[in-house]
Write an enzyme that holds these catalytic residues in place. Structure first.
Site: not given
Length: 237
Positions: A129, A180
């Site tokens: 991610s 992230h």
């Protein structure tokens, strides 16, 4: 000679290491009705194969795990969600930035995301991610810099994905929001540095091969450690 699509290659590597992580040190909790824990590899298996964070880096001095952690996943749902996002976003970035710049953005975004999460004390972390957020960052830069209707449409959609990531990160436990955010900012910054217009420059090719080669060596080292553990250390127990 036809070369392998780098996006497909990344997906194949993710699937391979996920399957290997299930076999290496099986987790008794992997078979569960909880979808978030279904087919979850053991933490020991993930550590051997290159998970990153404060524990792997400071305790075991495994700095190279910043390159390998993006290819490991904590369960079937984790893998499926990331690969679907990677397929969708990666295809767009690959088309607009071309192969060399796509790889530069993806690899450096993964490294920057996990480096930021390390600095903020995340003990143990994995997943694609961070690199995927870097792809979103590159799409944000692409849309914002075009200054036309299409660019504004792309930009607004990418910002919507960021809002969704923030909401998911606040609602679901175990989400590495630092990775992230670091990946997103890394993707924007790298995209600003290398751009997306014009022919791929020789310097981009050099950087691409350095990063790809370093990642390949790190993954091969992870694989070698996993094979050594499985075929040498495990039979001795």
């Amino acid at each position: 000679m036809k070369t392998t699509n780098p996006l497909n290659l990344i997906i194949y590597i993710n699937v391979f290491f996920f399957l290997f992580s299930l076999i290496l040190i099986p987790s008794p909790s992997g078979l569960t009705l909880n979808p978030f824990a279904l087919l979850a590899p053991s933490r020991e298996s993930l550590l051997v194969l290159g998970a990153t964070g404060v524990i792997p880096i400071t305790v075991f001095d495994r700095w190279w795990t910043l390159l390998t952690a993006p290819f490991l996943h904590g369960g079937l749902l984790h893998l499926a969600f990331n690969l679907l996002a990677l397929r969708q976003l990666g295809a767009f970035v690959l088309q607009e930035y071309r192969e060399a710049r796509f790889l530069i953005i993806y690899i450096l975004s993964g490294v920057s995301g996990f480096a930021i999460s390390f600095l903020f004390g995340v003990p143990f972390t994995i997943g694609a991610s961070a690199g995927i957020c870097g792809l979103i960052g590159s799409i944000i830069y692409y849309g914002k810099s075009r200054r036309d209707f299409y660019g504004n449409f792309v930009y607004r959609q990418a910002v919507g994905w960021v809002v969704g990531l923030i909401i998911i990160g606040l609602l679901l436990p175990g989400i590495n929001n630092w990775a992230h955010g670091g990946g997103l900012l890394g993707g924007i910054w790298v995209s600003w540095l290398i751009g997306y217009q014009g022919r791929t420059k020789p310097v981009h090719q050099v950087i691409r091969w350095i990063l790809a080669g370093g990642t390949a060596l790190a993954l091969l080292w992870s694989l070698a450690q996993g094979l050594y553990f499985y075929f040498v250390l495990t039979p001795l127990k």
